[in-house]
Design an enzyme around this catalytic site. Structure first.
Site, PDB file in Angstrom:
ATOM      1  N   LYS A  11       4.116  -6.677   4.234  1.00 43.96           N
ATOM      2  CA  LYS A  11       3.946  -5.246   4.030  1.00 43.96           C
ATOM      3  C   LYS A  11       3.619  -4.639   5.386  1.00 43.96           C
ATOM      4  O   LYS A  11       2.992  -5.261   6.257  1.00 43.96           O
ATOM      5  CB  LYS A  11       2.865  -4.939   2.986  1.00 43.96           C
ATOM      6  N   THR A  52       0.866  -1.180   0.000  1.00 44.51           N
ATOM      7  CA  THR A  52       0.000   0.000   0.000  1.00 44.51           C
ATOM      8  C   THR A  52       0.903   1.230   0.000  1.00 44.51           C
ATOM      9  O   THR A  52       1.256   1.743  -1.044  1.00 44.51           O
ATOM     10  CB  THR A  52      -0.964   0.001   1.200  1.00 44.51           C
ATOM     11  N   THR A  60       3.554  -5.935  11.918  1.00 39.81           N
ATOM     12  CA  THR A  60       3.456  -5.693  10.486  1.00 39.81           C
ATOM     13  C   THR A  60       1.993  -5.884  10.132  1.00 39.81           C
ATOM     14  O   THR A  60       1.266  -6.520  10.881  1.00 39.81           O
ATOM     15  CB  THR A  60       4.348  -6.642   9.674  1.00 39.81           C
TER      16      THR A  60
END
Length: 283
Positions: free
Chosen positions: A167, A143, A178
């Protein structure tokens, strides 16, 4: 040089128009017999994707779907219905049971999935899945990350590998430091043993860092094991898994679109202990 998914896995990454023209829809499928384990956010406001995956997680899941650029959080009953439709529709395209599918979402909060676009994307999902590029999978779940996060490790004494993609930028706080982490291995590990070792390693890696004291509503970490490489030494497998998730933790602490200088002033290892966490998050 690209990193391939371990044997027994295939993938598909595409843009279906969730937000922009970047990859936003990722599917990874394990061969029949794949086993699974997973851990999720402890937030009381967990999103529909987390709730669905918690309900589906049974040690025998073989497909992972990630929708990026839209977290599908704070979307009410319609958001839950949409999450269930995504999982069921992907399962139908792949010829598997909907209960074998785990779903993760990450991105903007408070917006419904653009279901017309997602439905069209799922309708175009090829079967069998044509890919095996783990770098593509890592890029597909991004993102606000500026680089994709990936690490691969060999299980000592075997030709089995462990490949992890992750990510995470903001809202990084124990538990689960995370937002999304997926690990794939071709080692043969019993589902119960996989769950035990995965939780143990998560506690020593992703649960040991704090950036901004905000726990995400979408935190998801999943491991799938296809078994295609056969049995491995349990200790060697845990070492490889630890290496991969430790790398995910380290990569999740840098190279973000948040000002590096500012994030550095607030990021500190929480060391998996309450006193250390109190120091890490003190204003």
């Amino acid at each position: 040089m690209t990193t391939e998914l371990p044997r027994g896995f295939s993938s598909f990454v595409a843009n279906v128009g969730v937000k922009d023209t970047s990859p936003d829809f990722t599917v990874v499928l394990g061969r029949p017999g794949t086993v699974s384990a997973g851990v999720f956010t402890k937030s009381l406001f967990a999103g529909p994707s987390v709730l669905l995956s918690r309900a589906h997680l049974n040690g025998a899941n073989r497909a992972m779907v990630v929708v990026s650029k839209n977290a599908n959080v704070a979307t009410g009953a319609k958001g839950a219905t949409n999450a269930a439709e995504v999982a069921a529709s992907v399962a139908s395209r792949l010829g598997i049971d909907a209960g074998e599918v785990l779903l993760a979402s990450t991105g903007v909060i408070g917006r419904q999935y653009p279901m017309d676009r997602i439905r069209a994307g799922i309708a175009a999902l090829p079967s069998p899945l044509p890919g095996n590029d783990a770098d593509d999978v890592a890029r597909g779940i991004m993102t606000t990350d500026t680089v994709h996060k990936i690490h691969s490790a060999r299980v000592a004494g075997s030709d089995a590998t462990v490949v992890g993609v992750a990510k995470g930028v903001g809202m990084i706080e124990p538990d689960m430091a995370t937002l999304i982490a997926m690990v794939f291995t071709d080692a043969a590990v019993a589902a119960a043993d996989l769950d035990t070792v995965f939780r143990r390693v998560i506690d020593r890696t992703l649960n040991c860092v704090s950036v901004d004291t905000d726990t995400s509503t979408s935190d998801t970490a999943v491991v799938l094991a296809s078994g295609a490489a056969g049995a491995v030494d349990p200790g060697s497998f845990e070492t490889a898994l630890h290496e991969v998730l430790l790398s995910a933790r380290a990569q999740g602490r840098k190279l973000t679109k948040i000002e590096v200088a500012e994030i550095a002033t607030h990021t500190i290892d929480a060391c998996c202990s309450a006193p250390a966490h109190d120091v890490a998050t003190a204003g």
